[in-house]
Design an enzyme around this catalytic site. Sequence first.
Site, short mmCIF file in Angstrom:
data_model
loop_
_atom_site.label_atom_id
_atom_site.label_comp_id
_atom_site.label_asym_id
_atom_site.label_seq_id
_atom_site.Cartn_x
_atom_site.Cartn_y
_atom_site.Cartn_z
N ASP A 74 38.30 -5.36 29.59
CA ASP A 74 39.19 -6.47 29.29
C ASP A 74 38.74 -7.80 29.89
O ASP A 74 37.99 -7.85 30.86
CB ASP A 74 40.62 -6.15 29.74
CG ASP A 74 40.70 -5.74 31.20
OD1 ASP A 74 39.71 -5.24 31.75
OD2 ASP A 74 41.78 -5.94 31.80
N GLU A 132 41.90 -3.27 32.99
CA GLU A 132 41.77 -3.24 34.45
C GLU A 132 42.55 -4.37 35.10
O GLU A 132 43.04 -4.25 36.21
CB GLU A 132 40.29 -3.33 34.85
CG GLU A 132 40.02 -3.15 36.34
CD GLU A 132 40.23 -4.41 37.17
OE1 GLU A 132 40.68 -4.28 38.33
OE2 GLU A 132 39.95 -5.51 36.68
N GLU A 133 42.68 -5.51 34.38
CA GLU A 133 43.27 -6.71 34.97
C GLU A 133 44.80 -6.69 34.98
O GLU A 133 45.42 -7.56 35.57
CB GLU A 133 42.80 -7.96 34.21
CG GLU A 133 41.30 -8.20 34.24
CD GLU A 133 40.80 -8.68 35.59
OE1 GLU A 133 41.62 -8.85 36.51
OE2 GLU A 133 39.57 -8.88 35.72
N ARG A 171 30.16 0.80 50.89
CA ARG A 171 31.07 1.06 52.01
C ARG A 171 31.76 2.40 51.79
O ARG A 171 32.27 2.66 50.70
CB ARG A 171 32.12 -0.04 52.16
CG ARG A 171 33.01 0.18 53.38
CD ARG A 171 34.02 -0.93 53.58
NE ARG A 171 34.81 -0.69 54.77
CZ ARG A 171 34.43 -1.00 56.01
NH1 ARG A 171 33.28 -1.60 56.21
NH2 ARG A 171 35.21 -0.72 57.03
N HIS A 355 37.27 -15.11 38.22
CA HIS A 355 38.48 -15.67 37.62
C HIS A 355 38.45 -17.19 37.55
O HIS A 355 39.48 -17.82 37.29
CB HIS A 355 39.74 -15.19 38.36
CG HIS A 355 39.99 -13.72 38.23
ND1 HIS A 355 41.25 -13.14 38.26
CD2 HIS A 355 39.14 -12.67 38.06
CE1 HIS A 355 41.15 -11.83 38.15
NE2 HIS A 355 39.87 -11.52 38.01
#
Length: 389
Positions: A74, A132-133, A171, A355
Amino acid sequence: MKPTIQLNNWLVEKRRYLHKHPELSHLENETKKYITNHLHDLGIETYSITGKDVIGVIKGNHPGRTVAIRSDMDALPIEEETGLDFASVNKGVMHACGHDGHMSILLGIAKLLVSNKSSIHGTIHLLFQHAEEEVPGGAVEIVTENGLKGIDAIFGYHLWQPLETGYIGIRQGSVMAGADRFTIQILGKGGHGSMPEDTIDPTLVISHIITQLHTIVSRSVKAIDQAVISIGQLNSGTSYNVIPDSAFASGTVRYFNSETSSLIEKRIEEIITGVCHSFGATYELNYIHGDPPVINDEKLTAFIKKTATSLFGEEKVIEIDPILGSEDFAYYSHEIPASFTFIGIGKEETSFGHHHPKFDIDETMLPIGVELFTTGVLNFLKGGSNIEN
Protein backbone atom coordinates in the site's frame (compact mmCIF):
# COMPACT_ATOMS: atom_id res chain seq x y z
CA MET A 1 22.91 -15.71 -5.37
CA LYS A 2 23.96 -12.42 -6.95
CA PRO A 3 21.50 -10.58 -9.26
CA THR A 4 22.69 -9.89 -12.80
CA ILE A 5 22.78 -6.48 -14.46
CA GLN A 6 19.71 -7.51 -16.44
CA LEU A 7 17.83 -8.35 -13.24
CA ASN A 8 18.95 -5.06 -11.65
CA ASN A 9 17.43 -3.14 -14.57
CA TRP A 10 14.29 -5.27 -14.30
CA LEU A 11 13.99 -4.41 -10.60
CA VAL A 12 14.21 -0.69 -11.31
CA GLU A 13 11.62 -0.98 -14.07
CA LYS A 14 9.16 -2.76 -11.77
CA ARG A 15 9.80 -0.36 -8.89
CA ARG A 16 9.19 2.69 -11.07
CA TYR A 17 5.96 1.32 -12.50
CA LEU A 18 4.68 0.57 -9.00
CA HIS A 19 5.79 4.01 -7.79
CA LYS A 20 3.88 5.63 -10.63
CA HIS A 21 0.67 3.73 -9.83
CA PRO A 22 0.23 3.77 -6.02
CA GLU A 23 -2.93 2.67 -4.23
CA LEU A 24 -4.15 3.26 -0.69
CA SER A 25 -4.58 0.64 2.03
CA HIS A 26 -7.30 -1.95 1.39
CA LEU A 27 -7.66 -0.59 -2.17
CA GLU A 28 -4.59 -2.20 -3.79
CA ASN A 29 -6.67 -3.79 -6.57
CA GLU A 30 -4.56 -2.87 -9.61
CA THR A 31 -1.35 -3.47 -7.65
CA LYS A 32 -2.54 -6.94 -6.77
CA LYS A 33 -3.34 -7.65 -10.43
CA TYR A 34 0.09 -6.41 -11.49
CA ILE A 35 1.84 -8.63 -8.94
CA THR A 36 -0.33 -11.63 -9.73
CA ASN A 37 0.29 -11.33 -13.48
CA HIS A 38 4.07 -11.17 -12.98
CA LEU A 39 4.03 -14.18 -10.67
CA HIS A 40 1.95 -16.14 -13.17
CA ASP A 41 4.33 -15.11 -15.98
CA LEU A 42 7.11 -16.67 -13.89
CA GLY A 43 5.08 -19.87 -13.59
CA ILE A 44 4.32 -19.31 -9.90
CA GLU A 45 0.94 -20.38 -8.53
CA THR A 46 -0.86 -17.83 -6.34
CA TYR A 47 -3.58 -17.71 -3.74
CA SER A 48 -5.11 -15.14 -1.38
CA ILE A 49 -6.05 -15.36 2.27
CA THR A 50 -8.21 -12.23 2.62
CA GLY A 51 -8.99 -11.45 -1.01
CA LYS A 52 -6.82 -8.33 -0.75
CA ASP A 53 -3.39 -9.94 -0.49
CA VAL A 54 -1.61 -12.12 -3.04
CA ILE A 55 0.73 -14.99 -2.19
CA GLY A 56 2.96 -16.86 -4.59
CA VAL A 57 4.08 -20.40 -3.80
CA ILE A 58 7.35 -21.95 -4.97
CA LYS A 59 7.85 -25.62 -4.19
CA GLY A 60 11.41 -26.84 -4.36
CA ASN A 61 12.65 -30.08 -5.82
CA HIS A 62 13.51 -31.36 -2.34
CA PRO A 63 11.25 -31.84 0.71
CA GLY A 64 11.69 -29.56 3.70
CA ARG A 65 10.24 -26.78 5.77
CA THR A 66 8.06 -23.86 4.69
CA VAL A 67 9.16 -20.24 4.90
CA ALA A 68 7.48 -16.95 3.99
CA ILE A 69 8.94 -13.64 2.81
CA ARG A 70 6.71 -10.60 3.21
CA SER A 71 6.40 -7.34 1.28
CA ASP A 72 3.76 -4.65 1.80
CA MET A 73 1.85 -3.13 -1.14
CA ASP A 74 0.00 0.00 0.00
CA ALA A 75 0.81 3.68 -0.49
CA LEU A 76 -0.01 6.80 1.54
CA PRO A 77 -2.52 9.68 1.19
CA ILE A 78 0.22 12.17 0.25
CA GLU A 79 0.55 14.47 -2.75
CA GLU A 80 3.93 13.69 -4.31
CA GLU A 81 6.49 16.52 -4.71
CA THR A 82 9.54 14.62 -5.98
CA GLY A 83 9.41 15.83 -9.57
CA LEU A 84 10.46 12.36 -10.74
CA ASP A 85 9.71 11.25 -14.30
CA PHE A 86 7.82 8.33 -12.80
CA ALA A 87 6.00 10.31 -10.08
CA SER A 88 2.55 9.19 -9.01
CA VAL A 89 -0.24 9.64 -11.54
CA ASN A 90 -2.84 9.12 -8.80
CA LYS A 91 -3.56 12.50 -7.25
CA GLY A 92 -3.07 12.62 -3.50
CA VAL A 93 -1.56 9.11 -3.35
CA MET A 94 2.16 8.35 -3.13
CA HIS A 95 4.59 5.56 -2.32
CA ALA A 96 6.30 7.64 0.36
CA CYS A 97 7.56 4.77 2.51
CA GLY A 98 9.39 2.43 0.15
CA HIS A 99 6.71 -0.19 -0.39
CA ASP A 100 7.23 0.10 -4.16
CA GLY A 101 10.82 -0.98 -3.58
CA HIS A 102 9.73 -3.75 -1.22
CA MET A 103 7.48 -5.22 -3.90
CA SER A 104 10.15 -5.07 -6.59
CA ILE A 105 12.61 -6.82 -4.25
CA LEU A 106 10.17 -9.66 -3.61
CA LEU A 107 9.43 -9.96 -7.33
CA GLY A 108 13.18 -10.19 -7.92
CA ILE A 109 13.47 -12.88 -5.26
CA ALA A 110 10.66 -14.76 -6.99
CA LYS A 111 12.42 -14.49 -10.35
CA LEU A 112 15.66 -15.91 -8.96
CA LEU A 113 14.08 -18.64 -6.87
CA VAL A 114 11.77 -20.01 -9.53
CA SER A 115 14.76 -20.62 -11.80
CA ASN A 116 16.61 -22.44 -9.02
CA LYS A 117 14.07 -24.97 -7.76
CA SER A 118 16.78 -27.61 -7.71
CA SER A 119 18.38 -25.68 -4.81
CA ILE A 120 15.18 -25.33 -2.78
CA HIS A 121 14.62 -27.76 0.09
CA GLY A 122 11.00 -27.10 0.98
CA THR A 123 8.43 -24.45 0.08
CA ILE A 124 8.56 -20.66 -0.13
CA HIS A 125 5.53 -18.38 0.21
CA LEU A 126 5.92 -14.91 -1.30
CA LEU A 127 3.52 -12.78 0.75
CA PHE A 128 2.47 -9.49 -0.85
CA GLN A 129 0.47 -7.96 1.99
CA HIS A 130 -2.13 -5.23 1.76
CA ALA A 131 -2.74 -2.35 4.17
CA GLU A 132 0.41 -2.08 6.27
CA GLU A 133 -0.21 1.65 6.80
CA GLU A 134 -3.69 1.22 8.32
CA VAL A 135 -4.81 0.07 11.77
CA PRO A 136 -6.17 -2.54 11.75
CA GLY A 137 -4.16 -3.57 8.73
CA GLY A 138 -3.43 -6.52 6.52
CA ALA A 139 -1.19 -8.51 8.84
CA VAL A 140 -3.75 -8.88 11.62
CA GLU A 141 -6.35 -9.91 9.03
CA ILE A 142 -4.02 -12.59 7.66
CA VAL A 143 -3.21 -13.89 11.15
CA THR A 144 -6.91 -13.89 12.10
CA GLU A 145 -7.68 -15.98 9.01
CA ASN A 146 -5.02 -18.51 10.08
CA GLY A 147 -2.85 -17.47 7.17
CA LEU A 148 0.39 -18.57 8.84
CA LYS A 149 -0.71 -22.18 9.24
CA GLY A 150 2.06 -24.53 8.14
CA ILE A 151 4.69 -21.78 7.87
CA ASP A 152 7.78 -22.38 9.98
CA ALA A 153 9.31 -18.90 9.84
CA ILE A 154 8.82 -15.53 8.16
CA PHE A 155 11.25 -12.88 6.95
CA GLY A 156 10.51 -9.20 6.40
CA TYR A 157 12.52 -6.14 5.46
CA HIS A 158 12.27 -2.38 5.14
CA LEU A 159 14.19 0.06 2.95
CA TRP A 160 15.26 2.48 5.66
CA GLN A 161 16.22 6.13 5.13
CA PRO A 162 17.67 6.71 8.64
CA LEU A 163 20.27 4.00 7.88
CA GLU A 164 23.13 4.94 5.55
CA THR A 165 22.89 3.39 2.11
CA GLY A 166 24.87 0.19 1.70
CA TYR A 167 24.36 -0.97 5.28
CA ILE A 168 22.16 -3.72 6.70
CA GLY A 169 20.53 -3.07 10.09
CA ILE A 170 19.94 -6.02 12.42
CA ARG A 171 18.56 -6.33 15.95
CA GLN A 172 17.40 -9.30 18.03
CA GLY A 173 14.38 -9.04 20.31
CA SER A 174 12.20 -5.92 20.34
CA VAL A 175 13.14 -3.98 17.23
CA MET A 176 10.09 -1.80 16.50
CA ALA A 177 7.64 -0.33 18.97
CA GLY A 178 4.01 -1.00 19.60
CA ALA A 179 1.85 1.99 18.68
CA ASP A 180 -1.39 3.03 20.36
CA ARG A 181 -3.35 6.22 19.78
CA PHE A 182 -5.88 8.19 21.77
CA THR A 183 -8.31 11.07 21.46
CA ILE A 184 -9.45 13.39 24.24
CA GLN A 185 -12.59 15.54 24.10
CA ILE A 186 -12.95 18.03 26.96
CA LEU A 187 -16.47 19.30 27.57
CA GLY A 188 -16.66 22.61 29.40
CA LYS A 189 -18.90 25.66 29.33
CA GLY A 190 -18.25 28.42 26.83
CA GLY A 191 -18.71 32.15 27.16
CA HIS A 192 -17.20 35.51 26.41
CA GLY A 193 -13.49 35.98 27.00
CA SER A 194 -14.18 39.03 29.16
CA MET A 195 -16.16 36.93 31.66
CA PRO A 196 -14.13 33.74 32.26
CA GLU A 197 -15.65 33.35 35.72
CA ASP A 198 -18.91 32.29 34.04
CA THR A 199 -17.22 29.54 32.02
CA ILE A 200 -15.47 26.21 32.38
CA ASP A 201 -12.59 26.82 30.01
CA PRO A 202 -11.83 23.60 28.08
CA THR A 203 -8.71 25.15 26.52
CA LEU A 204 -7.21 25.69 29.96
CA VAL A 205 -8.26 22.21 31.06
CA ILE A 206 -6.72 20.43 28.08
CA SER A 207 -3.54 22.48 28.45
CA HIS A 208 -3.10 21.20 32.01
CA ILE A 209 -3.83 17.65 30.83
CA ILE A 210 -1.22 17.77 28.06
CA THR A 211 1.41 19.10 30.45
CA GLN A 212 0.74 16.29 32.91
CA LEU A 213 0.61 13.58 30.24
CA HIS A 214 4.24 14.33 29.47
CA THR A 215 5.16 13.36 33.04
CA ILE A 216 3.96 9.77 32.59
CA VAL A 217 7.12 8.50 30.87
CA SER A 218 9.49 10.29 33.24
CA ARG A 219 7.61 9.54 36.48
CA SER A 220 5.40 6.46 35.99
CA VAL A 221 7.19 4.25 33.45
CA LYS A 222 10.21 2.32 34.72
CA ALA A 223 13.42 4.11 33.83
CA ILE A 224 14.77 1.00 32.07
CA ASP A 225 11.69 0.80 29.80
CA GLN A 226 11.41 2.88 26.65
CA ALA A 227 8.22 4.75 25.82
CA VAL A 228 7.04 7.91 24.10
CA ILE A 229 3.83 9.93 24.43
CA SER A 230 3.30 12.61 21.80
CA ILE A 231 0.37 14.95 21.17
CA GLY A 232 -0.01 15.56 17.46
CA GLN A 233 -3.33 17.35 17.28
CA LEU A 234 -4.93 20.13 19.34
CA ASN A 235 -8.11 22.01 18.45
CA SER A 236 -9.97 24.56 20.54
CA GLY A 237 -12.23 27.45 19.66
CA THR A 238 -12.86 29.52 16.53
CA SER A 239 -12.66 33.12 17.79
CA TYR A 240 -10.03 35.12 19.69
CA ASN A 241 -12.48 36.48 22.28
CA VAL A 242 -14.79 33.53 22.85
CA ILE A 243 -14.13 30.67 25.28
CA PRO A 244 -15.40 27.53 23.52
CA ASP A 245 -17.56 24.74 24.90
CA SER A 246 -15.07 22.00 24.04
CA ALA A 247 -11.48 21.21 23.17
CA PHE A 248 -9.93 18.24 21.41
CA ALA A 249 -6.52 16.58 21.37
CA SER A 250 -5.12 13.37 19.94
CA GLY A 251 -1.81 11.63 20.33
CA THR A 252 0.24 8.47 20.11
CA VAL A 253 1.88 6.11 22.59
CA ARG A 254 4.96 4.03 21.66
CA TYR A 255 6.25 1.18 23.80
CA PHE A 256 8.10 -2.15 23.75
CA ASN A 257 6.07 -4.31 26.14
CA SER A 258 2.37 -4.73 26.89
CA GLU A 259 2.79 -3.86 30.57
CA THR A 260 4.03 -0.40 29.63
CA SER A 261 1.09 0.09 27.27
CA SER A 262 -1.40 -0.87 29.98
CA LEU A 263 0.28 1.38 32.53
CA ILE A 264 0.25 4.40 30.21
CA GLU A 265 -3.39 3.86 29.27
CA LYS A 266 -4.31 3.72 32.97
CA ARG A 267 -2.29 6.84 33.83
CA ILE A 268 -3.76 8.84 30.93
CA GLU A 269 -7.28 8.29 32.22
CA GLU A 270 -6.29 8.99 35.82
CA ILE A 271 -4.73 12.32 34.86
CA ILE A 272 -7.68 13.37 32.70
CA THR A 273 -10.14 12.41 35.43
CA GLY A 274 -8.25 14.35 38.08
CA VAL A 275 -7.72 17.51 36.04
CA CYS A 276 -11.32 17.59 34.82
CA HIS A 277 -12.62 17.13 38.37
CA SER A 278 -10.51 20.04 39.60
CA PHE A 279 -11.97 22.37 36.94
CA GLY A 280 -15.52 21.00 36.87
CA ALA A 281 -15.25 19.74 33.30
CA THR A 282 -16.16 16.37 31.82
CA TYR A 283 -14.38 14.35 29.15
CA GLU A 284 -14.54 11.60 26.54
CA LEU A 285 -11.42 9.45 26.12
CA ASN A 286 -10.96 6.96 23.29
CA TYR A 287 -7.82 4.82 23.66
CA ILE A 288 -7.09 2.63 20.63
CA HIS A 289 -4.63 -0.25 20.81
CA GLY A 290 -2.65 -0.44 17.58
CA ASP A 291 0.09 -2.71 16.30
CA PRO A 292 2.15 -4.50 18.98
CA PRO A 293 5.97 -4.40 19.02
CA VAL A 294 7.95 -6.30 16.38
CA ILE A 295 9.91 -9.07 18.13
CA ASN A 296 12.81 -10.52 16.17
CA ASP A 297 13.47 -14.17 16.90
CA GLU A 298 16.96 -14.50 18.34
CA LYS A 299 18.15 -17.51 16.30
CA LEU A 300 16.50 -16.46 13.05
CA THR A 301 17.93 -12.95 13.29
CA ALA A 302 21.40 -14.28 14.11
CA PHE A 303 21.09 -16.41 11.00
CA ILE A 304 20.19 -13.42 8.81
CA LYS A 305 23.06 -11.44 10.32
CA LYS A 306 25.46 -14.26 9.48
CA THR A 307 24.12 -14.40 5.92
CA ALA A 308 24.45 -10.63 5.45
CA THR A 309 27.97 -10.64 6.87
CA SER A 310 29.08 -13.41 4.52
CA LEU A 311 27.64 -11.57 1.52
CA PHE A 312 28.53 -7.95 2.20
CA GLY A 313 31.24 -7.97 4.85
CA GLU A 314 31.17 -7.48 8.61
CA GLU A 315 31.62 -3.70 8.30
CA LYS A 316 28.34 -3.39 6.35
CA VAL A 317 26.16 -5.18 8.92
CA ILE A 318 25.39 -3.17 12.04
CA GLU A 319 23.43 -3.60 15.24
CA ILE A 320 20.72 -0.93 15.27
CA ASP A 321 18.95 0.71 18.20
CA PRO A 322 15.26 -0.04 18.86
CA ILE A 323 12.99 1.98 16.57
CA LEU A 324 9.96 3.79 18.00
CA GLY A 325 8.13 3.51 14.69
CA SER A 326 5.63 0.69 14.30
CA GLU A 327 5.08 -2.07 11.73
CA ASP A 328 2.23 -4.55 11.45
CA PHE A 329 4.78 -7.27 10.66
CA ALA A 330 4.58 -7.44 14.46
CA TYR A 331 1.54 -9.70 14.28
CA TYR A 332 3.54 -12.35 12.43
CA SER A 333 6.37 -12.08 14.95
CA HIS A 334 3.98 -12.92 17.79
CA GLU A 335 2.85 -16.11 16.02
CA ILE A 336 5.94 -17.78 14.52
CA PRO A 337 9.72 -17.20 14.43
CA ALA A 338 10.20 -13.95 12.52
CA SER A 339 12.98 -11.58 11.59
CA PHE A 340 12.65 -8.04 10.26
CA THR A 341 15.71 -6.48 8.62
CA PHE A 342 16.52 -2.89 7.63
CA ILE A 343 18.19 -2.07 4.31
CA GLY A 344 19.89 1.32 4.36
CA ILE A 345 18.96 3.87 1.66
CA GLY A 346 20.01 7.07 3.41
CA LYS A 347 22.21 9.43 1.42
CA GLU A 348 22.26 13.10 0.47
CA GLU A 349 20.10 12.65 -2.63
CA THR A 350 17.45 10.79 -0.59
CA SER A 351 17.55 12.92 2.55
CA PHE A 352 13.79 13.27 2.93
CA GLY A 353 12.36 10.90 5.52
CA HIS A 354 9.60 8.35 5.27
CA HIS A 355 6.09 9.77 4.68
CA HIS A 356 7.55 13.01 3.27
CA PRO A 357 6.15 14.20 -0.11
CA LYS A 358 9.71 14.29 -1.50
CA PHE A 359 10.72 10.85 -0.21
CA ASP A 360 12.64 8.65 -2.64
CA ILE A 361 14.71 5.48 -2.36
CA ASP A 362 18.21 4.50 -3.44
CA GLU A 363 17.47 1.98 -6.19
CA THR A 364 20.98 0.51 -6.00
CA MET A 365 19.85 -1.25 -2.80
CA LEU A 366 17.13 -3.25 -4.56
CA PRO A 367 19.52 -6.02 -5.73
CA ILE A 368 21.11 -6.05 -2.26
CA GLY A 369 17.73 -6.96 -0.79
CA VAL A 370 17.20 -9.62 -3.45
CA GLU A 371 20.61 -11.18 -2.85
CA LEU A 372 20.27 -11.16 0.93
CA PHE A 373 16.91 -12.89 1.13
CA THR A 374 17.34 -15.25 -1.80
CA THR A 375 20.54 -16.56 -0.24
CA GLY A 376 19.13 -16.45 3.27
CA VAL A 377 15.98 -18.38 2.46
CA LEU A 378 17.80 -21.04 0.48
CA ASN A 379 20.23 -21.58 3.36
CA PHE A 380 17.43 -21.55 5.92
CA LEU A 381 15.60 -24.30 4.09
CA LYS A 382 18.78 -26.35 3.93
CA GLY A 383 18.80 -26.32 7.71
CA GLY A 384 21.37 -23.65 8.45
CA SER A 385 19.20 -21.80 10.99
CA ASN A 386 19.06 -24.50 13.69
CA ILE A 387 15.55 -23.36 14.55
CA GLU A 388 13.21 -25.96 15.95
CA ASN A 389 9.45 -25.55 15.67
